[in-house]
Design an enzyme around this catalytic site. Structure first.
Site, PDB file in Angstrom:
ATOM      1  N   PRO A 105       0.789  -1.235   0.000  1.00 18.70           N
ATOM      2  CA  PRO A 105       0.000   0.000   0.000  1.00 18.70           C
ATOM      3  C   PRO A 105       0.817   1.278   0.000  1.00 18.70           C
ATOM      4  O   PRO A 105       0.277   2.352  -0.232  1.00 18.70           O
ATOM      5  CB  PRO A 105      -0.819  -0.119   1.284  1.00 18.70           C
ATOM      6  CG  PRO A 105       0.051  -0.930   2.191  1.00 18.70           C
ATOM      7  CD  PRO A 105       0.735  -1.926   1.300  1.00 18.70           C
TER       8      PRO A 105
ATOM      9  N   ASP B 288       4.295   2.207 -10.839  1.00 19.48           N
ATOM     10  CA  ASP B 288       3.009   2.891 -10.857  1.00 19.48           C
ATOM     11  C   ASP B 288       3.059   4.242 -10.154  1.00 19.48           C
ATOM     12  O   ASP B 288       3.980   4.535  -9.389  1.00 19.48           O
ATOM     13  CB  ASP B 288       1.950   2.023 -10.164  1.00 19.48           C
ATOM     14  CG  ASP B 288       1.385   0.957 -11.082  1.00 19.48           C
ATOM     15  OD1 ASP B 288       1.637   1.019 -12.281  1.00 19.48           O
ATOM     16  OD2 ASP B 288       0.685   0.057 -10.565  1.00 19.48           O
TER      17      ASP B 288
ATOM     18  N   LYS C 253      -0.806   5.780 -14.193  1.00 18.49           N
ATOM     19  CA  LYS C 253      -2.050   6.128 -14.866  1.00 18.49           C
ATOM     20  C   LYS C 253      -2.980   6.809 -13.864  1.00 18.49           C
ATOM     21  O   LYS C 253      -3.007   6.455 -12.699  1.00 18.49           O
ATOM     22  CB  LYS C 253      -2.736   4.880 -15.426  1.00 18.49           C
ATOM     23  CG  LYS C 253      -1.977   4.208 -16.546  1.00 18.49           C
ATOM     24  CD  LYS C 253      -2.735   3.023 -17.111  1.00 18.49           C
ATOM     25  CE  LYS C 253      -2.716   1.844 -16.175  1.00 18.49           C
ATOM     26  NZ  LYS C 253      -3.313   0.631 -16.776  1.00 18.49           N
TER      27      LYS C 253
ATOM     28  N   GLY D 147       0.016  -2.204  -4.067  1.00 22.04           N
ATOM     29  CA  GLY D 147      -0.859  -3.251  -3.561  1.00 22.04           C
ATOM     30  C   GLY D 147      -0.412  -4.623  -4.017  1.00 22.04           C
ATOM     31  O   GLY D 147       0.772  -4.968  -3.991  1.00 22.04           O
ATOM     32  N   ASP D 148      -1.386  -5.422  -4.446  1.00 19.94           N
ATOM     33  CA  ASP D 148      -1.127  -6.769  -4.955  1.00 19.94           C
ATOM     34  C   ASP D 148      -1.420  -6.793  -6.448  1.00 19.94           C
ATOM     35  O   ASP D 148      -2.474  -6.301  -6.882  1.00 19.94           O
ATOM     36  CB  ASP D 148      -2.032  -7.778  -4.232  1.00 19.94           C
ATOM     37  CG  ASP D 148      -1.761  -9.201  -4.675  1.00 19.94           C
ATOM     38  OD1 ASP D 148      -1.110  -9.944  -3.930  1.00 19.94           O
ATOM     39  OD2 ASP D 148      -2.205  -9.582  -5.787  1.00 19.94           O
TER      40      ASP D 148
ATOM     41  N   ILE E  75      -4.940  -8.081  -7.601  1.00 21.56           N
ATOM     42  CA  ILE E  75      -6.180  -7.496  -7.103  1.00 21.56           C
ATOM     43  C   ILE E  75      -6.339  -6.118  -7.730  1.00 21.56           C
ATOM     44  O   ILE E  75      -5.728  -5.141  -7.293  1.00 21.56           O
ATOM     45  CB  ILE E  75      -6.188  -7.423  -5.562  1.00 21.56           C
ATOM     46  CG1 ILE E  75      -6.058  -8.836  -4.974  1.00 21.56           C
ATOM     47  CG2 ILE E  75      -7.460  -6.742  -5.055  1.00 21.56           C
ATOM     48  CD1 ILE E  75      -6.012  -8.875  -3.462  1.00 21.56           C
TER      49      ILE E  75
ATOM     50  N   THR F 175      -2.409  -6.014   0.076  1.00 21.47           N
ATOM     51  CA  THR F 175      -3.422  -5.242  -0.634  1.00 21.47           C
ATOM     52  C   THR F 175      -4.008  -4.168   0.272  1.00 21.47           C
ATOM     53  O   THR F 175      -3.984  -4.266   1.500  1.00 21.47           O
ATOM     54  CB  THR F 175      -4.520  -6.169  -1.177  1.00 21.47           C
ATOM     55  OG1 THR F 175      -5.359  -5.417  -2.069  1.00 21.47           O
ATOM     56  CG2 THR F 175      -5.379  -6.747  -0.066  1.00 21.47           C
ATOM     57  N   ALA F 176      -4.567  -3.118  -0.336  1.00 24.35           N
ATOM     58  CA  ALA F 176      -4.998  -1.940   0.413  1.00 24.35           C
ATOM     59  C   ALA F 176      -6.070  -2.254   1.445  1.00 24.35           C
ATOM     60  O   ALA F 176      -6.113  -1.636   2.518  1.00 24.35           O
ATOM     61  CB  ALA F 176      -5.509  -0.878  -0.557  1.00 24.35           C
TER      62      ALA F 176
ATOM     63  N   MET G  34     -11.102   2.139  -5.623  1.00 24.76           N
ATOM     64  CA  MET G  34     -11.391   3.063  -6.731  1.00 24.76           C
ATOM     65  C   MET G  34     -12.871   3.418  -6.793  1.00 24.76           C
ATOM     66  O   MET G  34     -13.502   3.370  -7.848  1.00 24.76           O
ATOM     67  CB  MET G  34     -10.931   2.443  -8.061  1.00 24.76           C
ATOM     68  CG  MET G  34      -9.438   2.174  -8.126  1.00 24.76           C
ATOM     69  SD  MET G  34      -8.921   1.305  -9.620  1.00 24.76           S
ATOM     70  CE  MET G  34      -9.475  -0.373  -9.258  1.00 24.76           C
TER      71      MET G  34
END
Length: 321
Positions: A67, A90, A112, A144-145, A148, A173-174, A225
């Protein structure tokens, strides 16, 4: 921040900001990896098909950066970063994570934003494959992962179609990080025995996915998201029967210096997100407790086993660091 001057043969923990943890991490690395060589022997022998490049073709590693906080990376993730010739990373990857890469590794930003893809997925697929075909070890570093909501399938397919060995390294993951940051479990006996990970934003063919279809009594739903879709999501929850006063935890920038938390309710979610300036990277967490009769405890559950759905929560939201 300076990058470490050596790798695996004693990472420069002071340079990457982990002085207090340095001795602990060094002990763990020495227990896991024989460190008399620049590249750990275990990594060299991990699997034959993803060994170091023989000059004909390289390899691709999709690596979960977690995260945000660098000390939430796995040992395998650090190992891949130490081996990489080039790292494509990212937007949400923290600089301290990049500092764990080999000092001479090339670093390329391919981030992105929602609605603004200077690096569309096809372009990313193309460059990671092109670099691997040069015989380089490519790390695709994802927050994260990778598996996912990380677009891993497209990159795995691109690598395999080109005959390039590829492996995937999981990351925290978050949703897990958000639960830990809030000091709460995402599953709980007598309240939530199902955990749903869903996204509020879909692809071009399905821009508004049915994010809440699996929410219901006995579930905790973690939405990724979803900030821009909060009005639709809140309306769907209430239509499905979740009380309007049910608590929603919003975890923003989990494990990063900018981390903050917002406690609100379903019916005030949209207004509170706007009022507190939450526009981007956040996880929405909602636990919808199972009915008392379904637990078999005849109403004798403890307060811990029956989380507040919002009846006692102030209508005003609370934000805390």
């Amino acid at each position: 921040m300076n990058t470490p001057s050596v790798f695996f043969r004693g990472i420069n923990w002071q340079a990457v900001g982990f002085q207090a943890l340095g001795s602990v991490f060094d002990s763990v690395f020495r227990a896991v990896f024989p460190i008399d060589q620049g590249i750990p022997a275990q990594t060299q022998d991990h699997t034959p098909e993803i060994g170091r490049s023989d000059g004909r073709v390289g390899r691709i590693s999709l690596v979960g950066a977690g995260p945000g906080a660098a000390d939430l990376l796995t040992l395998r993730a650090v190992s891949r970063l130490q081996e990489a010739d080039v790292v494509f990373y990212d937007r949400l990857v923290d600089v301290e994570v990049l500092d764990l890469a080999r000092p001479d590794a090339e670093r390329v930003f391919v981030g992105k934003h929602v609605g603004a893809h200077a690096w569309p997925q096809d372009r990313i697929n193309g460059v990671i494959v092109a670099e691997a075909l040069k015989g380089r070890h490519v790390v695709r570093l994802k927050s994260g992962d990778p598996g996912i909501f990380g677009r891993a399938t497209e990159e795995l397919d691109a690598a395999r179609s080109a005959g390039i060995p590829v492996d995937m390294v999981p990351g925290v993951t978050a949703a897990s990080a958000a639960g830990s940051a809030l000091g709460r479990s995402l599953t709980e006996r007598g309240a939530a025995n199902v955990l749903v990970l869903a996204t509020g934003t879909g692809c071009a063919d399905d821009p508004t996915p049915d994010s809440t279809r699996l929410s219901g009594p006995g579930t905790t739903t973690a939405l990724y998201m979803a900030v821009r879709q909060a009005d639709r999501i809140a309306a769907n929850w209430m239509r499905q029967g979740l009380p309007a006063t049910a608590r929603v935890d919003v975890a923003v920038d989990v494990s990063k210096p900018s981390e903050r938390h917002l406690e609100t309710t379903v019916d005030t979610l949209v207004a509170d997100l706007a009022g507190h300036g939450v526009t981007g990277c956040a996880i929405l967490l909602v636990t919808w407790p199972m009915p008392v009769e379904a637990t078999g405890n005849s109403g004798q559950q403890s307060k811990r086993e029956r989380p507040d759905t919002g009846s006692g929560l102030r209508k005003a939201s609370r934000e805390f660091a």
